[in-house]
Design a protein around this motif. Structure first.
Motif, mmCIF file in Angstrom:
data_model
loop_
_atom_site.group_PDB
_atom_site.id
_atom_site.type_symbol
_atom_site.label_atom_id
_atom_site.label_comp_id
_atom_site.label_asym_id
_atom_site.label_seq_id
_atom_site.Cartn_x
_atom_site.Cartn_y
_atom_site.Cartn_z
ATOM 1 N N THR A 137 0.761 -1.070 0.099
ATOM 2 C CA THR A 137 -0.129 0.004 -0.022
ATOM 3 C C THR A 137 0.999 1.157 -0.020
ATOM 4 O O THR A 137 2.122 1.190 0.454
ATOM 5 C CB THR A 137 -0.907 0.158 1.146
ATOM 6 O OG1 THR A 137 -0.318 0.177 2.439
ATOM 7 C CG2 THR A 137 -1.973 -1.122 1.331
ATOM 8 N N VAL A 138 0.460 2.417 -0.655
ATOM 9 C CA VAL A 138 1.040 3.532 -0.670
ATOM 10 C C VAL A 138 0.356 4.812 -0.369
ATOM 11 O O VAL A 138 -0.989 4.478 -0.345
ATOM 12 C CB VAL A 138 1.711 3.852 -1.971
ATOM 13 C CG1 VAL A 138 2.749 2.600 -2.573
ATOM 14 C CG2 VAL A 138 0.566 3.818 -3.172
ATOM 15 N N ASP A 139 0.987 5.922 -0.107
ATOM 16 C CA ASP A 139 0.139 7.110 0.132
ATOM 17 C C ASP A 139 0.166 7.854 -0.830
ATOM 18 O O ASP A 139 1.425 8.395 -1.090
ATOM 19 C CB ASP A 139 0.285 7.607 1.728
ATOM 20 C CG ASP A 139 -0.334 8.652 2.005
ATOM 21 O OD1 ASP A 139 -1.695 8.300 2.462
ATOM 22 O OD2 ASP A 139 -0.247 9.766 1.917
ATOM 23 N N ILE A 140 -0.783 8.494 -1.607
ATOM 24 C CA ILE A 140 -0.876 9.377 -2.813
ATOM 25 C C ILE A 140 -1.122 10.779 -2.029
ATOM 26 O O ILE A 140 -2.096 11.029 -1.469
ATOM 27 C CB ILE A 140 -1.786 8.983 -3.817
ATOM 28 C CG1 ILE A 140 -1.751 7.526 -4.192
ATOM 29 C CG2 ILE A 140 -1.796 10.024 -4.893
ATOM 30 C CD1 ILE A 140 -0.762 7.337 -4.742
ATOM 31 N N PRO A 141 0.044 11.608 -2.312
ATOM 32 C CA PRO A 141 -0.096 13.032 -1.484
ATOM 33 C C PRO A 141 -1.431 13.416 -1.947
ATOM 34 O O PRO A 141 -1.756 13.745 -3.280
ATOM 35 C CB PRO A 141 1.008 13.828 -2.168
ATOM 36 C CG PRO A 141 1.906 12.563 -2.520
ATOM 37 C CD PRO A 141 1.023 11.617 -3.050
ATOM 38 N N GLY A 144 -4.490 10.112 -0.512
ATOM 39 C CA GLY A 144 -4.597 8.994 0.480
ATOM 40 C C GLY A 144 -3.919 7.863 0.156
ATOM 41 O O GLY A 144 -3.626 7.744 -0.996
ATOM 42 N N PRO A 145 -4.266 6.797 1.116
ATOM 43 C CA PRO A 145 -3.815 5.523 0.741
ATOM 44 C C PRO A 145 -4.350 4.699 -0.515
ATOM 45 O O PRO A 145 -5.498 4.956 -0.810
ATOM 46 C CB PRO A 145 -4.121 4.592 2.126
ATOM 47 C CG PRO A 145 -5.276 5.587 2.779
ATOM 48 C CD PRO A 145 -5.030 6.860 2.202
ATOM 49 N N THR A 173 -1.755 0.767 -9.388
ATOM 50 C CA THR A 173 -2.225 1.420 -8.177
ATOM 51 C C THR A 173 -3.695 1.562 -8.438
ATOM 52 O O THR A 173 -4.103 2.339 -9.178
ATOM 53 C CB THR A 173 -1.362 2.863 -8.215
ATOM 54 O OG1 THR A 173 0.001 2.552 -8.194
ATOM 55 C CG2 THR A 173 -1.691 3.348 -6.514
ATOM 56 N N ILE A 175 -6.856 2.994 -6.621
ATOM 57 C CA ILE A 175 -7.030 4.399 -5.707
ATOM 58 C C ILE A 175 -8.558 4.586 -5.628
ATOM 59 O O ILE A 175 -9.171 4.700 -6.651
ATOM 60 C CB ILE A 175 -6.539 5.848 -6.538
ATOM 61 C CG1 ILE A 175 -4.960 5.815 -6.953
ATOM 62 C CG2 ILE A 175 -6.905 6.990 -5.770
ATOM 63 C CD1 ILE A 175 -4.671 6.893 -7.704
ATOM 64 N N SER A 209 1.879 9.421 -8.344
ATOM 65 C CA SER A 209 1.837 10.379 -7.318
ATOM 66 C C SER A 209 1.375 11.648 -7.520
ATOM 67 O O SER A 209 0.836 12.487 -6.444
ATOM 68 C CB SER A 209 3.294 10.669 -6.607
ATOM 69 O OG SER A 209 4.131 11.517 -7.541
#
Length: 225
Positions: A137-141, A144-145, A173, A175, A209
């Motif tokens: 999992t990543v956090d997109i500025p 969110g996650p 990804t 989202i 991102s």
């Protein structure tokens, strides 16, 4: 590949994303794709007259590819084809799609990043040269996650009767779309240049991102999340 500095902001129905300025769009929108593909092929044939006998074949193939992409939920496709001094150009693409799923009972599947990640299967390479996939999992500025997969994967060729596959660098990804149960914006980056996998992972991560939802909501030509 560090030459990609200048970026271009692309805005479509309900989202925007930045891609390198040197990239070009493969138009998948029904109202404009036929003319766009015709102009694109005409330009390539003008640059390379030896392709003229295959013009109709290229047009037919690209129009079918665009139609299939739209049917599968694609809203935008950005592509690159650059020469860095070698005989073979470096190619890659990033696609933004609107996707969702339902259970057997018809209920929307959860778009919670942790739930999505739990359903995505990692794959280990047992020998050198095997395909592989990691799940995280990543956090997109500003967004969110999101759940993500990345790796070297074997992608089945659509409608191929022999079940053949293409091996590619692939990052996906997922989202979650705010306020839309079961719906996600899928940002997928891919390239068949396997030797540059790590560089492409960095590029795809950097592009993803920049993804943002527009204030008016995620819609496109009647599509709505």
């Amino acid at each position: 590949m560090a030459r990609y500095i200048e970026t271009l902001t692309v805005e479509r129905g309900g989202f925007r994303i930045k891609v390198p300025e040197s990239w070009w769009e493969f138009d998948v929108r029904p109202e404009s794709r036929d003319d766009s593909i015709r102009r694109m092929v005409d330009e390539r044939v003008a640059q390379h007259p030896e392709l003229a006998p295959y013009r109709d074949t290229y047009v037919t193939f690209l129009r079918k590819s665009a139609a299939d992409a739209w049917k599968s939920g694609a809203l935008y496709c950005g592509c690159m084809a650059e020469s860095f001094g070698g005989d073979t150009p470096v190619t890659g693409s990033v696609t933004v799609s609107l996707v969702g799923g339902r259970t057997r009972e018809g209920a929307p599947l959860s778009n919670d990043p942790a739930a999505i990640a739990a359903q995505l299967a990692p794959k280990e390479a047992h020998r050198e040269g095997d395909s592989w996939r990691k799940v995280t999992t990543v956090d997109i500025p500003g967004v969110g996650p999101a759940a993500r997969t990345y790796g070297i994967e074997d992608i089945q060729i659509p409608e191929d009767s022999l079940g053949r596959t293409i091996r590619a660098v692939l990052m996906q990804t997922f989202i979650p779309v705010p306020g839309q149960e079961g719906k996600v914006a899928l940002v997928a980056g891919s390239s068949q240049v396997l030797d540059l996998a790590d560089s492409f992972f960095d590029i795809f991560d950097a592009i993803t991102s920049t993804f943002r939802f527009a204030d008016r909501g995620f819609t496109s030509n009647g599509r709505s999340l």
